[in-house]
Design an enzyme around this catalytic site. Structure first.
Site, short mmCIF file in Angstrom:
data_model
loop_
_atom_site.label_atom_id
_atom_site.label_comp_id
_atom_site.label_asym_id
_atom_site.label_seq_id
_atom_site.Cartn_x
_atom_site.Cartn_y
_atom_site.Cartn_z
N HIS A 1 0.82 -1.22 0.00
CA HIS A 1 0.00 0.00 0.00
C HIS A 1 0.85 1.27 0.00
CE1 HIS A 1 -4.06 -1.78 0.68
NE2 HIS A 1 -3.29 -2.82 0.97
N ASP B 1 3.63 9.46 -0.99
CA ASP B 1 2.43 8.72 -0.59
C ASP B 1 2.17 7.62 -1.62
OD1 ASP B 1 0.11 8.16 0.88
OD2 ASP B 1 -0.43 10.27 1.05
C1 GDG Z 1 -2.07 3.96 3.13
C2 GDG Z 1 -1.03 4.60 2.20
C3 GDG Z 1 -2.70 4.48 0.34
C4 GDG Z 1 -8.64 10.16 7.49
N1 GDG Z 1 -9.09 10.93 8.49
C5 GDG Z 1 -10.33 10.49 8.78
C6 GDG Z 1 -10.64 9.43 7.93
N2 GDG Z 1 -9.58 9.24 7.15
C7 GDG Z 1 -9.52 8.22 6.09
C8 GDG Z 1 -9.61 8.86 4.73
C9 GDG Z 1 -8.95 7.81 3.85
C10 GDG Z 1 -7.94 7.16 4.81
O1 GDG Z 1 -8.30 7.53 6.13
C11 GDG Z 1 -6.54 7.66 4.56
O2 GDG Z 1 -6.06 7.06 3.40
P1 GDG Z 1 -4.82 7.63 2.60
O3 GDG Z 1 -4.74 6.89 1.31
O4 GDG Z 1 -4.99 9.09 2.41
O5 GDG Z 1 -3.54 7.41 3.52
P2 GDG Z 1 -2.94 6.25 4.51
O6 GDG Z 1 -3.75 6.12 5.74
O7 GDG Z 1 -1.52 6.67 4.73
O8 GDG Z 1 -3.02 4.88 3.69
C12 GDG Z 1 -1.72 5.39 1.11
C13 GDG Z 1 -3.62 3.74 1.29
O9 GDG Z 1 -2.86 3.05 2.31
C14 GDG Z 1 -4.46 2.70 0.54
O10 GDG Z 1 -3.68 1.81 -0.19
O11 GDG Z 1 -3.49 5.30 -0.50
O12 GDG Z 1 -0.76 5.91 0.20
O13 GDG Z 1 -0.13 5.43 2.94
O14 GDG Z 1 -9.86 6.83 3.45
O15 GDG Z 1 -10.95 9.10 4.44
N3 GDG Z 1 -11.82 8.76 7.93
C15 GDG Z 1 -12.74 9.16 8.85
N4 GDG Z 1 -12.51 10.17 9.74
C16 GDG Z 1 -11.33 10.87 9.73
O16 GDG Z 1 -11.13 11.78 10.55
N5 GDG Z 1 -13.93 8.54 8.88
#
Ligand code: GDG
Length: 460
Positions: free
Chosen positions: A160, A369
């Site tokens: 990921h 990322d």
């Molecule tokens: C890893 C990789 C890759 C965030 N704050 C809240 C909340 N979130 C949710 C977002 C989103 C998720 O968390 C974050 O996903 P990201 O992709 O932005 O980043 P990582 O957590 O670092 O994820 C990344 C991912 O895995 C998938 O393969 O894209 O590159 O680092 O869904 O919405 N959700 C809620 N409240 C919050 O305050 N409900």
């Protein structure tokens, strides 16, 4: 065996489980779970992972018609395998070595132990000829260890996060063990082509693996498929929730609570030092100092979700960000009207989606990322066809969302100028850009992602 008959076993560091109020377990919602659950259910497969609790349970949990097998992890292993090796060594190294990694052999030993426990648990419960899909950097030794225990199963692994270039990866004292572990798989998936390329080059240089063809590597008598499978979100679900009446009402309420500013800028991230939150806030503060943005017209909302709070680097990052927020608010807020609304909390999804909709300009500025789902969620939530996305060129999402305003977050001036450009962009330019991104996203959902990986895993 027909492909559809292969039971799917998913293995990830965390089980998709949350404790209900009465202490029972429920599956936690999320794109990955929604994408994989139907296949696990239909094929009578299962899920293997950690509950997230120190010294937690080992008994199987039945939820949503599937069996979830906890892998117990001791408190000491949480410190060494999880917070130590996974999040203190691999995470910074795989993100451009943006923080100094620790290289401690006691933490590595713990990583090996936990990977072994996962492999044994999978080997014990996987039905004959199952397809086993292992996820992420916590479990890089599992493919090789499982291959030794069960030669009948197909093994896939998906990363990921980014996979680093050889120059960085070779700092790792256990670099060859990791590559060997991964080469136990049949299919290795990465978010971007660059990640797949970096892995290939590590496999060739460190273990003398040979590239037979593009995306096909040969090692110790076996072939392994290596490719890019960019992950996505449940687009339809986001669109549906974003177009509901409750969301529209809450969006209007949020705007009014913020004092009906002309432009709402928004950031939503786990509070992680890879996400570039500090740089983004500094750029916003600098623009207010210069008078290029106006605190009466421009307001920034930053949601910073608590994460890995036991790791020192994350405590430092939080202190730094909160200091920046305090300084900027101190200089530019008016009574009752902070210019930055900072939330160090995890919001429920039915609050996050109206916030996305209220955001006129979304700031996604990580230094590195794997993908960044927030960027895709913002686009999917903008069913009104409006909104501007400022997106770091160092995210996987930048490969697909080329109509965003792409920016190098290390370049202060570029960041400032891009924010101003986003704030001032005319709707005649905003709307076609958003429309193009929304169209592309609709044809690449998380289910498409899962299907494309599983098709290769099952057929190759
Ligand atoms: C890893 C990789 C890759 C965030 N704050 C809240 C909340 N979130 C949710 C977002 C989103 C998720 O968390 C974050 O996903 P990201 O992709 O932005 O980043 P990582 O957590 O670092 O994820 C990344 C991912 O895995 C998938 O393969 O894209 O590159 O680092 O869904 O919405 N959700 C809620 N409240 C919050 O305050 N409900």
């Amino acid at each position: 065996m027909a492909p559809t008959e292969r039971p799917l076993v998913v293995a990830a560091n965390r089980l998709p489980l949350a404790r209900a109020e009465d202490g029972s377990w429920t599956t936690s919602p999320g794109g990955l779970v929604r994408a994989l659950l139907p296949t696990v259910q239909e094929t009578k497969g299962s899920w293997v992972g950690w509950t997230g609790e120190r010294d937690g349970q080992a008994e199987v949990v039945h939820a949503d018609g599937i069996d979830l097998y906890p892998v117990p992890i001791t408190s000491d292993e949480v410190d060494r395998y999880y917070e130590g090796f996974s999040n203190g060594t691999l995470w910074p190294l795989y993100h451009d070595a943006i923080r100094e990694s620790n290289y401690r052999s006691d933490e590595w030993d713990s990583y090996v132990d936990v990977n072994q426990r996962f492999a044994i648990q999978i080997a014990n419960i996987a039905p004959p000829h199952a397809a086993v899909w292992v996820h992420d950097y916590h479990l890089q030794l599992v493919p090789g260890l499982l291959r030794e225990l069960r030669n009948d199963v197909r093994i896939g692994w998906f990363n990921h996060i980014p996979f680093p270039p050889l120059e960085l990866f070779q700092r790792l004292p256990w670099r060859s063990e990791i590559i060997k572990g991964l080469l136990g798989a049949d299919v290795l998936g990465f978010q971007r082509r660059q990640g797949a390329h970096n892995f290939m080059s590590a496999a060739q240089n460190l273990l003398d693996a040979t590239e037979l063809d593009e995306g096909l590597v040969h090692y110790e008598g076996r072939n392994v498929n290596v490719g890019a499978y960019p992950i996505s979100i449940d687009v339809e679900d986001f669109e549906l929730q974003a177009s509901g009446r409750a969301t529209r009402q809450r969006t209007a309420q949020i705007r009014s609570r913020l004092g009906d500013p002309e432009v709402i800028l928004l950031g939503v991230d786990r509070l992680d030092y890879t996400k570039g939150i500090g740089n983004r806030l500094q750029a916003f503060g600098e623009l207010l100092d210069q008078g290029r943005l106006d605190p009466e017209r421009h307001v920034l909302v930053q949601v910073a979700t608590p994460t890995r709070e036991g790791v020192e680097q994350y405590q430092d990052e939080r202190r730094e960000i909160e200091q920046i927020v305090g300084e900027i608010n101190g200089r530019h807020s008016r009574l009752g009207f902070p210019v930055i609304h900072y939330l160090y909390q995890s919001l429920p999804l039915d609050e996050l989606i109206p916030l996305y909709r209220a955001g006129d300009v979304m700031l996604v500025t990580p230094f590195r990322d794997g993908m960044n789902l927030v960027a895709k969620e913002y686009v999917a939530a903008h069913v009104d066809g409006d909104g501007v996305l400022v997106l770091s060129e160092f995210t996987g999402a930048a490969d697909e969302l080329g109509e965003a305003l792409l920016v190098n977050p290390h370049d202060d001036h570029a960041l400032q100028n891009t924010i101003v450009r986003a704030v001032e962009m005319h709707r005649h330019e905003r709307r076609p850009r958003m429309e193009a991104m929304r169209k592309r996203l609709e044809t690449s959902t998380v289910s498409d992602w899962a299907k494309s990986f599983l098709d290769v895993l099952i057929d190759s």
